[in-house]
Scaffold this motif. Structure first.
Motif, mmCIF file in Angstrom:
data_model
loop_
_atom_site.group_PDB
_atom_site.id
_atom_site.type_symbol
_atom_site.label_atom_id
_atom_site.label_comp_id
_atom_site.label_asym_id
_atom_site.label_seq_id
_atom_site.Cartn_x
_atom_site.Cartn_y
_atom_site.Cartn_z
ATOM 1 N N LEU A 1 0.768 -1.283 0.063
ATOM 2 C CA LEU A 1 -0.195 -0.111 -0.215
ATOM 3 C C LEU A 1 0.797 0.941 0.318
ATOM 4 O O LEU A 1 0.183 2.515 -0.645
ATOM 5 C CB LEU A 1 -1.049 -0.073 1.450
ATOM 6 C CG LEU A 1 -2.110 -0.916 1.140
ATOM 7 C CD1 LEU A 1 -3.159 -1.149 2.399
ATOM 8 C CD2 LEU A 1 -2.543 -0.771 -0.068
ATOM 9 N N LEU A 2 2.291 1.497 0.716
ATOM 10 C CA LEU A 2 2.837 2.521 0.991
ATOM 11 C C LEU A 2 3.170 2.645 -0.747
ATOM 12 O O LEU A 2 3.498 3.811 -1.151
ATOM 13 C CB LEU A 2 3.746 2.323 2.378
ATOM 14 C CG LEU A 2 3.494 2.711 3.294
ATOM 15 C CD1 LEU A 2 4.139 2.412 4.669
ATOM 16 C CD2 LEU A 2 2.222 3.679 3.486
ATOM 17 N N ARG B 1 3.100 6.126 -5.764
ATOM 18 C CA ARG B 1 3.324 6.129 -7.366
ATOM 19 C C ARG B 1 2.077 6.814 -7.651
ATOM 20 O O ARG B 1 2.305 6.892 -9.207
ATOM 21 C CB ARG B 1 3.593 4.724 -7.156
ATOM 22 C CG ARG B 1 4.737 4.259 -7.353
ATOM 23 C CD ARG B 1 4.742 2.828 -7.963
ATOM 24 N NE ARG B 1 5.654 2.580 -7.831
ATOM 25 C CZ ARG B 1 7.126 2.192 -6.784
ATOM 26 N NH1 ARG B 1 6.417 2.480 -5.420
ATOM 27 N NH2 ARG B 1 8.314 1.429 -7.386
ATOM 28 N N ARG B 2 1.016 6.622 -6.680
ATOM 29 C CA ARG B 2 -0.142 7.683 -7.283
ATOM 30 C C ARG B 2 -0.521 8.758 -6.787
ATOM 31 O O ARG B 2 -1.417 9.315 -7.566
ATOM 32 C CB ARG B 2 -1.533 6.410 -7.082
ATOM 33 C CG ARG B 2 -0.978 5.023 -7.144
ATOM 34 C CD ARG B 2 -1.701 5.322 -9.246
ATOM 35 N NE ARG B 2 -1.762 3.589 -10.004
ATOM 36 C CZ ARG B 2 -0.421 3.262 -10.401
ATOM 37 N NH1 ARG B 2 0.615 4.253 -9.391
ATOM 38 N NH2 ARG B 2 -0.845 2.794 -10.410
ATOM 39 N N TRP B 3 -0.261 8.796 -4.920
ATOM 40 C CA TRP B 3 -1.037 10.714 -5.002
ATOM 41 C C TRP B 3 0.268 11.186 -4.681
ATOM 42 O O TRP B 3 1.602 10.706 -4.760
ATOM 43 C CB TRP B 3 -1.207 9.764 -3.044
ATOM 44 C CG TRP B 3 -2.536 9.256 -2.546
ATOM 45 C CD1 TRP B 3 -2.981 8.447 -3.350
ATOM 46 C CD2 TRP B 3 -2.491 8.105 -1.507
ATOM 47 N NE1 TRP B 3 -3.904 7.768 -3.692
ATOM 48 C CE2 TRP B 3 -3.799 7.527 -2.170
ATOM 49 C CE3 TRP B 3 -2.627 9.416 -0.687
ATOM 50 C CZ2 TRP B 3 -5.119 7.380 -1.079
ATOM 51 C CZ3 TRP B 3 -3.059 8.639 0.213
ATOM 52 C CH2 TRP B 3 -4.094 7.582 0.899
ATOM 53 N N PRO B 4 -0.005 12.662 -4.741
ATOM 54 C CA PRO B 4 0.984 14.253 -4.697
ATOM 55 C C PRO B 4 1.329 13.895 -3.200
ATOM 56 O O PRO B 4 0.906 13.486 -2.480
ATOM 57 C CB PRO B 4 -0.123 14.416 -4.509
ATOM 58 C CG PRO B 4 -1.281 14.085 -4.710
ATOM 59 C CD PRO B 4 -1.485 12.951 -4.630
ATOM 60 N N VAL B 5 2.718 14.375 -3.835
ATOM 61 C CA VAL B 5 3.617 14.398 -2.465
ATOM 62 C C VAL B 5 3.275 14.662 -1.252
ATOM 63 O O VAL B 5 3.170 14.327 -0.113
ATOM 64 C CB VAL B 5 4.572 14.832 -2.314
ATOM 65 C CG1 VAL B 5 6.048 15.380 -1.415
ATOM 66 C CG2 VAL B 5 5.668 13.756 -3.694
ATOM 67 N N TRP B 6 2.185 15.705 -0.818
ATOM 68 C CA TRP B 6 1.898 16.024 0.146
ATOM 69 C C TRP B 6 1.266 15.201 0.661
ATOM 70 O O TRP B 6 1.131 15.109 2.662
ATOM 71 C CB TRP B 6 1.026 17.902 0.217
ATOM 72 C CG TRP B 6 -0.114 17.398 -0.527
ATOM 73 C CD1 TRP B 6 -0.382 17.613 -2.230
ATOM 74 C CD2 TRP B 6 -1.708 17.500 -0.060
ATOM 75 N NE1 TRP B 6 -1.922 17.626 -2.780
ATOM 76 C CE2 TRP B 6 -2.630 17.397 -2.251
ATOM 77 C CE3 TRP B 6 -1.668 17.146 0.852
ATOM 78 C CZ2 TRP B 6 -3.563 17.306 -1.604
ATOM 79 C CZ3 TRP B 6 -3.444 16.816 0.865
ATOM 80 C CH2 TRP B 6 -4.173 16.690 -0.249
ATOM 81 N N ARG B 7 0.177 14.676 0.119
ATOM 82 C CA ARG B 7 -0.821 13.883 1.248
ATOM 83 C C ARG B 7 -0.032 12.422 1.786
ATOM 84 O O ARG B 7 -0.320 12.153 2.546
ATOM 85 C CB ARG B 7 -1.153 13.303 -0.280
ATOM 86 C CG ARG B 7 -3.079 11.972 0.234
ATOM 87 C CD ARG B 7 -4.274 12.205 -0.822
ATOM 88 N NE ARG B 7 -4.638 13.223 -1.084
ATOM 89 C CZ ARG B 7 -5.100 13.079 -2.713
ATOM 90 N NH1 ARG B 7 -6.014 11.487 -2.988
ATOM 91 N NH2 ARG B 7 -6.272 13.983 -3.290
ATOM 92 N N GLN B 8 1.145 11.877 0.596
ATOM 93 C CA GLN B 8 1.746 10.996 1.111
ATOM 94 C C GLN B 8 2.553 11.549 2.608
ATOM 95 O O GLN B 8 2.860 10.544 3.014
ATOM 96 C CB GLN B 8 3.371 11.060 -0.070
ATOM 97 C CG GLN B 8 2.146 10.624 -0.992
ATOM 98 C CD GLN B 8 3.663 9.780 -2.433
ATOM 99 O OE1 GLN B 8 4.689 9.690 -1.978
ATOM 100 N NE2 GLN B 8 3.452 10.534 -3.213
ATOM 101 N N GLY B 9 2.838 12.310 2.359
ATOM 102 C CA GLY B 9 4.077 12.995 3.927
ATOM 103 C C GLY B 9 2.846 13.112 5.342
ATOM 104 O O GLY B 9 3.173 12.907 5.877
ATOM 105 N N LEU C 1 10.217 10.109 4.715
ATOM 106 C CA LEU C 1 10.798 10.397 6.260
ATOM 107 C C LEU C 1 10.040 11.111 7.373
ATOM 108 O O LEU C 1 10.965 11.120 8.435
ATOM 109 C CB LEU C 1 11.881 11.093 5.681
ATOM 110 C CG LEU C 1 12.981 10.110 4.965
ATOM 111 C CD1 LEU C 1 14.652 11.684 4.539
ATOM 112 C CD2 LEU C 1 13.890 9.092 5.287
ATOM 113 N N ALA C 2 9.498 11.428 6.501
ATOM 114 C CA ALA C 2 8.096 11.858 7.267
ATOM 115 C C ALA C 2 7.787 11.314 8.419
ATOM 116 O O ALA C 2 7.344 11.870 9.727
ATOM 117 C CB ALA C 2 7.430 12.560 7.135
ATOM 118 N N MET C 3 7.722 9.672 8.522
ATOM 119 C CA MET C 3 7.555 8.845 9.438
ATOM 120 C C MET C 3 8.687 8.800 10.800
ATOM 121 O O MET C 3 7.512 8.708 11.903
ATOM 122 C CB MET C 3 7.327 7.336 8.658
ATOM 123 C CG MET C 3 6.479 6.210 9.647
ATOM 124 S SD MET C 3 6.284 5.117 8.986
ATOM 125 C CE MET C 3 7.958 4.134 8.877
#
Length: 335
Positions: free
Chosen positions: A140-141, A146-154, A281-283
Motif C-alpha cells: 500500500l505505501l 506512485r499515485r498520490w501527490p507528495v503532500w498527501r503522502q507526507g 522520512l516524515a514517518m
C-alpha cells in the motif's frame, strides 16, 4: 518456466545479472520487511540490541543491521518467489503470499509460531507480518508513493509516525523486558531505521530488482525453507504438522489462483518520484517528535485495541482468500 529478460543476453552476462537482480530485490524487500516486522513492531530483542549498538557508535550499528538484514533477505526471497512466481494479482494473492512470508519469519529460524498454537499461527504472523509488513509496508505505501501527490503522502507518513510512537509507549509499558530510551535515544533509533527503510525501498524499486522467478528459484526456495521448517516444527509434533498443513493449503490456493498479471507488475513496476522518498522520512521524524511529547508512563493493557483487530482482520482475510482462490476459482475451472 518463466523466461528471464536476461535470457536474451550471452550466458556470461545473463547469469551475473540474474544473480544481482535477485540479491537487490531480496535485500531491498528484506529491509522493508525488517523495518515493520522488528522495529516498528518493536520486538524487544532486536530493539534492545540496536539501542546498545547505537551507544557503541556508528560502526557497531553499521555491522549489526546488514547482518540482520541478510536473514530477512532470505525471507524476502521466499516471499518474492511465491508472490511473483504464482502471480499474486489481487488482495487474495497478496494476503496469501504475505502469510507465507509471515510463517517464514516466525517458524523457520525461531519457534514463535508454536508458542501458543493455534492462536500463535495467526498472531503475530498473519495479524502483523502479513497485514503490516507486506500489505501496508510493501504494497500500500509503495502504491501510494506512485499515485498520490507528495503532500498527501507526507500526511499519511506523518500519521504513521504518530501511530509508531503511540504503539511504542503502549507496547513497551506492558513488557517488563523493555526499557524505554530517552527521547534522544528514540530519535537516533528512528533515524537509523528510517534510513534503513529508505534504502530498502530504493533497492526494491530499482529496475534490476524486477526478476521473474524460474523453476530453479522455486526449488531453491523450497529446499532452503523446507528442512528448516521441518527441523523447527518437529519438536512440536502435531502442531508442527498443523502449521505445515496451513502453509501447504495457502500455497495450494495460490497455485489454483495463479495466472494473469501480478499486482506488482501492474502497479509497482515504475519507480516513484524521488520526492516520495523524502516524504517517507516524515514517518520516523514524526515518530521521534511525538515520542518526546507523549507521557513518560502510559496506561498498561491497551495494546489489545490494536492487536485484536489486526488478528481478527488478518485471519478472516486469510480464510476468505483461501476459499476464494482455492474453491471458487477451482470450481469455475472444473465447469
Amino acid at each position: 518456466m518463466v523466461r528471464l529478460p536476461e535470457a536474451t543476453l550471452p550466458l556470461w552476462q545473463a547469469w551475473p545479472r540474474a544473480l544481482l537482480s535477485r540479491l537487490v530485490a531480496s535485500l531491498g524487500t528484506g529491509l522493508i520487511l525488517i523495518t515493520f516486522s522488528e522495529f516498528v513492531f518493536l520486538n524487544e530483542g532486536p530493539v534492545i540490541h540496536l539501542l546498545a549498538r547505537l551507544e557503541d557508535g556508528p560502526l557497531a550499528t553499521a555491522r549489526y543491521l546488514p547482518e540482520f538484514g541478510l536473514v530477512y533477505a532470505w525471507f524476502a526471497y521466499i516471499f518474492l518467489v511465491v508472490a511473483r512466481g504464482l502471480n499474486a494479482a489481487g488482495w487474495s494473492g497478496l494476503i496469501l503470499s504475505g502469510a507465507i512470508a509471515a510463517w517464514a519469519i516466525e517458524a523457520l529460524i525461531i519457534p514463535l509460531a508454536y508458542e501458543g498454537p493455534p492462536i500463535s499461527f495467526f498472531w503475530p504472523s498473519i495479524g502483523w507480518h502479513a497485514m503490516v509488513n507486506v500489505i501496508l509496508g510493501w504494497v500500500l505505501l509503495r502504491w501510494m508513493m506512485r499515485r498520490w501527490p507528495v503532500w498527501r503522502q507526507g500526511a499519511v507518513f506523518a500519521a504513521l509516525g504518530v501511530a509508531w510512537a503511540v504503539w511504542a509507549k503502549l507496547f513497551w509499558a506492558e513488557d517488563p523486558a523493555m526499557v524505554l530510551p530517552e527521547p534522544d535515544g528514540f530519535t537516533a533509533f528512528t533515524a537509523v531505521i528510517g534510513l534503513t527503510w529508505l534504502v530498502g525501498m530504493v533497492l526494491a524499486d530499482h529496475p534490476i530488482a524486477r526478476f521473474r522467478p524460474t523453476t530453479c528459484d522455486g526449488l531453491v526456495a523450497l529446499f532452503t525453507a523446507l528442512p528448516m521448517g521441518i527441523a523447527m516444527g518437529l519438536p512440536f509434533g502435531v502442531w508442527g504438522l498443523a502449521l505445515g498443513g496451513l502453509a501447504t493449503l495457502t500455497l495450494w490456493a495460490l497455485w489454483r489462483g495463479r495466472g494473469g498479471m501480478s499486482f506488482e507488475e501492474r502497479h509497482l513496476s515504475a519507480a516513484p518520484p524521488k520526492a516520495s522518498y523524502l516524504a517517507a522520512l516524515a514517518m520516523p521524524a514524526t515518530a521521534a517528535l511525538c515520542f518526546a511529547f507523549l507521557p513518560a508512563e502510559m496506561d498498561q493493557g491497551l495494546s489489545f485495541l490494536i492487536t485484536i483487530p489486526l488478528l481478527a482482520i488478518g485471519t478472516l482475510l486469510w480464510a476468505a482468500a483461501v476459499i476464494r482462490l482455492g474453491l471458487r476459482i477451482g470450481l469455475q475451472r472444473a465447469e
